[in-house]
Structures are given as C-alpha cells and as structure tokens.
Design an enzyme around this catalytic site. Structure first.
Site, PDB file in Angstrom:
ATOM      1  N   LYS A 272      17.692  70.637  29.625  1.00 29.46           N
ATOM      2  CA  LYS A 272      18.928  71.360  29.991  1.00 29.46           C
ATOM      3  C   LYS A 272      19.954  71.104  28.878  1.00 29.46           C
ATOM      4  CE  LYS A 272      22.120  72.124  33.856  1.00 29.46           C
ATOM      5  NZ  LYS A 272      23.346  71.930  33.058  1.00 29.46           N
TER       6      LYS A 272
ATOM      7  N   LEU B 259      22.683  76.532  38.927  1.00 30.35           N
ATOM      8  CA  LEU B 259      21.529  75.876  39.547  1.00 30.35           C
ATOM      9  C   LEU B 259      22.025  74.793  40.499  1.00 30.35           C
ATOM     10  CD1 LEU B 259      19.208  75.336  36.454  1.00 30.35           C
ATOM     11  CD2 LEU B 259      19.023  77.092  38.213  1.00 30.35           C
TER      12      LEU B 259
ATOM     13  N   GLU C 200      12.081  72.212  31.591  1.00 33.42           N
ATOM     14  CA  GLU C 200      12.767  72.481  30.321  1.00 33.42           C
ATOM     15  C   GLU C 200      13.936  71.522  30.155  1.00 33.42           C
ATOM     16  OE1 GLU C 200      12.857  76.877  31.798  1.00 33.42           O
ATOM     17  OE2 GLU C 200      13.455  76.923  29.684  1.00 33.42           O
TER      18      GLU C 200
ATOM     19  N   ASP D 151      16.024  77.479  -0.867  1.00 33.78           N
ATOM     20  CA  ASP D 151      17.301  78.151  -0.568  1.00 33.78           C
ATOM     21  C   ASP D 151      17.719  79.059  -1.719  1.00 33.78           C
ATOM     22  OD1 ASP D 151      18.764  75.239   1.100  1.00 33.78           O
ATOM     23  OD2 ASP D 151      17.158  76.622   1.663  1.00 33.78           O
TER      24      ASP D 151
ATOM     25  N   GLU E  52      15.943  80.851  -3.675  1.00 33.55           N
ATOM     26  CA  GLU E  52      15.225  82.147  -3.629  1.00 33.55           C
ATOM     27  C   GLU E  52      15.889  83.050  -2.599  1.00 33.55           C
ATOM     28  OE1 GLU E  52      11.558  82.853  -4.432  1.00 33.55           O
ATOM     29  OE2 GLU E  52      11.436  84.720  -3.297  1.00 33.55           O
TER      30      GLU E  52
ATOM     31  N   GLU F  83      21.406  79.189  25.860  1.00 33.47           N
ATOM     32  CA  GLU F  83      22.531  78.283  25.595  1.00 33.47           C
ATOM     33  C   GLU F  83      22.920  78.391  24.128  1.00 33.47           C
ATOM     34  OE1 GLU F  83      22.991  76.954  28.501  1.00 33.47           O
ATOM     35  OE2 GLU F  83      24.584  75.485  28.224  1.00 33.47           O
TER      36      GLU F  83
ATOM     37  N   ARG G   6      28.942  83.597  29.948  1.00 29.98           N
ATOM     38  CA  ARG G   6      28.552  83.668  31.357  1.00 29.98           C
ATOM     39  C   ARG G   6      29.759  84.045  32.216  1.00 29.98           C
ATOM     40  NH1 ARG G   6      29.101  80.541  35.643  1.00 29.98           N
ATOM     41  NH2 ARG G   6      27.507  80.562  37.279  1.00 29.98           N
TER      42      ARG G   6
HETATM   43  C1  LIG Z   1      22.419  78.795  -1.385  1.00 26.97           C
HETATM   44  C2  LIG Z   1      21.803  78.726  -0.014  1.00 26.97           C
HETATM   45  C3  LIG Z   1      21.027  79.782   0.479  1.00 26.97           C
HETATM   46  C4  LIG Z   1      20.446  79.710   1.748  1.00 26.97           C
HETATM   47  C5  LIG Z   1      20.637  78.578   2.514  1.00 26.97           C
HETATM   48  C6  LIG Z   1      20.028  78.464   3.877  1.00 26.97           C
HETATM   49  N1  LIG Z   1      18.956  79.440   4.083  1.00 26.97           N
HETATM   50  C7  LIG Z   1      17.720  79.158   3.595  1.00 26.97           C
HETATM   51  C8  LIG Z   1      16.674  80.018   3.846  1.00 26.97           C
HETATM   52  C9  LIG Z   1      15.308  79.706   3.302  1.00 26.97           C
HETATM   53  N2  LIG Z   1      15.198  78.712   2.454  1.00 26.97           N
HETATM   54  O1  LIG Z   1      14.340  80.356   3.724  1.00 26.97           O
HETATM   55  C10 LIG Z   1      16.871  81.189   4.614  1.00 26.97           C
HETATM   56  C11 LIG Z   1      18.151  81.478   5.078  1.00 26.97           C
HETATM   57  C12 LIG Z   1      19.222  80.593   4.780  1.00 26.97           C
HETATM   58  O2  LIG Z   1      20.390  80.827   5.140  1.00 26.97           O
HETATM   59  C13 LIG Z   1      21.421  77.518   2.029  1.00 26.97           C
HETATM   60  C14 LIG Z   1      21.637  76.286   2.867  1.00 26.97           C
HETATM   61  C15 LIG Z   1      22.007  77.593   0.783  1.00 26.97           C
END
Ligand SMILES: Cc1ccc(Cn2cc(C(N)=O)ccc2=O)c(C)c1
Length: 317
Positions: A113, A82, A111, A32, A34, A168, A134
């Site tokens: 529901k 449905l 699937e 996260d 990164e 959904e 919807r």
């Molecule tokens: C600080 C922070 C940054 C991101 C996220 C959640 N997240 C992670 C990724 C990832 N790891 O590929 C991609 C998008 C995203 O929204 C959290 C929970 C906290």
C-alpha cells in the site's frame, strides 16, 4: 517534409521506448547521452515543422501554461476507500467473511500500500487524455498537465485500449530528501513526509514546477475497461504492465490466509529497504466474479481490506 514526418515518428517511438525502459522497467538499454542526443534531434525537427508535433511526443511532457485553478472531474466509477485491518485476527475475520460470501475457493492478491496520492488516468484508443485526483471519491480535480510530467505515466499505450486506471502518485525517498535540501537552502518550509510532498507537487498550478519534483506512479486498479474480459485482478495487473503502465513488482497471489500473513510479516521487516513509503498491505479477492458477488458496504468493498502497519513511536528527542 515527408522524410521529416517519418523521422519524427521514428524518433518519437524510439524515445518513448527508451523512457519506458528507464522510468517504468528501471532497465535502460542506452546511456543517458544517447537518449539526450535523440531528444535534441526530435526537438530540432519539431521546431522546423511545428505542425508535426503530436500530443504524445516526449517533448510535450512539460506543457501548458500555469492554470488559474483546477477543473472538477466526476469519477464515473467511484474511487472508494478500503476498510482497515490492524492485526492478524482482523485479517482472519476478513478472509472468513470473504470465503463465506462466495461459492468455491477464494484466492487473494497482496499488494504493497503505497503512501502517496490516489490518481485516476483515462486513456482513449491508447492515448492519455485525462488525469485526476481522487478528491472525495466521486469528484476529483483535473491534473492532466501535472500527471503528464511524471515520466512513468505512458502518453501512448502499447495497444489502443480505452480504459480508466487508478494508482498512486508518490515521491521516492531520494527525490524527497533532495527536495527538502533545496527547500532548506531556499529558506522554505521542508515537507513533513513524501506523501505531503507528492500532494503539494500535484496541486501546483504550474506544470513546470510539478515536473521538477520527480514524482512516480504505481497503477493498481481499474475503473472502466472497454471490451475487456480478464477474469482476475492479477490478470489485470499483468495486462496493465504489458500495456506500458508501471505496476508495483512486489504483488503476490496468496491462496490462503497463512500466505497472506507471510507476505505481511515479510514486508513489515523489509519496509525500511524500499525506496518509497508504504503504510500497509492491500489484500484483494483475486476473482472479479467473486468481487462482484461480495459487493460493497456503504463506503468500502467487501472483497478488499488494507492491513495498516502499527504507527511507529516517534521518539521525541
Ligand atoms: C542528459 C540526460 C538524458 C536522459 C536522462 C534520463 N533518461 C535516460 C533514458 C535512458 N538512458 O534510456 C531515457 C529517458 C531519460 O529521461 C538523464 C538523467 C540525463
């Protein structure tokens, strides 16, 4: 500025890929931190060059001022309801009617529901342009800004397709429990169930509130799809996944009513282990040509049915 434009485009596609892995595939490849670091880098560049901000930037998920009300939207292809089946005999009757109404063998797709809110998503040349509830099946409400806050809704598709898909919007159990804890702390009325919580979240006029509700989506049907010649519903589900949509992984092709019954029995048992509410199983004829042959009654397709789980006896304390 040229470099900034290139850097912004690179960061945007990288961040959208990371978000796809995390929210749609549930298989992140980076920590996260990164993702957060790259998102901050993009935010800084967009502050410096606001004219380079695009609609499908991950920084634009929670956009727009609170609305005064919702604009009405007409569904070009009605979102029908449905017919229901409540037991094995109902399912056998459905399968027999379907087989008798077409030439050749019939195979089905089963699937889960999902017990959420049916929504419609429109894409033009691969860009998310409108989302709607919807409503009564013909007229819904434009909730584009609220649907943009749902991280599993792709803002850009992997191919420049023009289509309108249905699915959904729902609130996973974990998010539902956390939300109700917060509401109790704020002395607000807790939601009775995840379906009401999802509906209440999508009816928020302020996207910032909708964004905090951690909703999710599973897409399962197509209204219109320009220049598409896929011949089966299962083929469409596979293509929707390739395009970047979140589809429910539990669907199965069933070549006989016996296999349909096995699927129903399996998920009747496994239902409590899912992280989201389901209220039944949807069974559809797989061939789109056979769906066409079977057509519709006044209000529902003849080529699909919803098996409903028996309502649980709520043990009054
Ligand atoms: C600080 C922070 C940054 C991101 C996220 C959640 N997240 C992670 C990724 C990832 N790891 O590929 C991609 C998008 C995203 O929204 C959290 C929970 C906290």
């Amino acid at each position: 500025e040229k470099q900034a434009q290139t850097k912004i485009a690179e960061l945007k596609s990288l961040l959208n890929q990371y978000a796809h892995e995390y929210y749609v595939l549930d298989q992140p490849t980076v920590p996260d931190s990164e993702y957060d670091e790259k998102l901050r880098e993009l935010q800084k560049l967009e502050e410096q060059f606001p004219h380079l901000i695009t609609e499908d930037s991950p920084t634009q998920r929670v956009g727009g001022e609170p609305l005064e009300g919702f604009v009405k939207v007409e569904h070009r292809v009605p979102m029908l309801s449905l017919g229901n089946a409540f037991n094995e005999q109902d399912l056998r009757d459905f399968a027999r009617r379907a087989s008798q109404g077409v030439d050749g063998e019939v195979s089905f797709v089963c699937e889960l529901k999902i017990d959420g809110l049916a929504v419609s998503l429109t894409y033009e040349n691969g860009k998310f342009v409108r989302g709607a509830t919807r409503g009564d099946g013909t007229i819904g409400e434009d909730i584009t800004n609220n649907l943009k806050t749902i991280r599993s809704v792709p803002l850009t598709l992997k191919e420049p397709e023009t289509l309108e898909v249905r699915g959904e919007a729902f609130m996973p159990h974990r998010s539902f429990l956390k939300l109700n804890e917060q509401r109790k702390e704020n002395e607000e009325e807790p939601f009775a169930n995840p379906r009401n919580a999802a509906a209440g979240s999508l009816r928020q006029l302020d996207p910032k509130i909708a964004a905090k509700r951690h909703l999710d989506t599973f897409l399962y049907a197509v209204g219109e799809w320009e220049n598409n010649d896929i011949a089966t519903h299962s083929g469409r589900l596979e293509k929707l996944k390739e395009l970047g949509f979140k589809t429910n992984p539990e669907w199965r092709k069933c070549s006989s009513i016996e296999e349909v019954m096995e699927f129903v029995e399996h998920w009747t048992k496994e239902r409590p282990n899912l992280d989201y509410e389901i209220d039944g199983i949807v069974i559809k004829v797989d061939s789109l040509e056979q769906q066409e042959e079977l057509g519709y009654t006044a209000k529902s397709p003849r080529w699909a049915i919803a098996y409903k789980f028996p309502a649980e006896e709520v043990m009054t304390k």
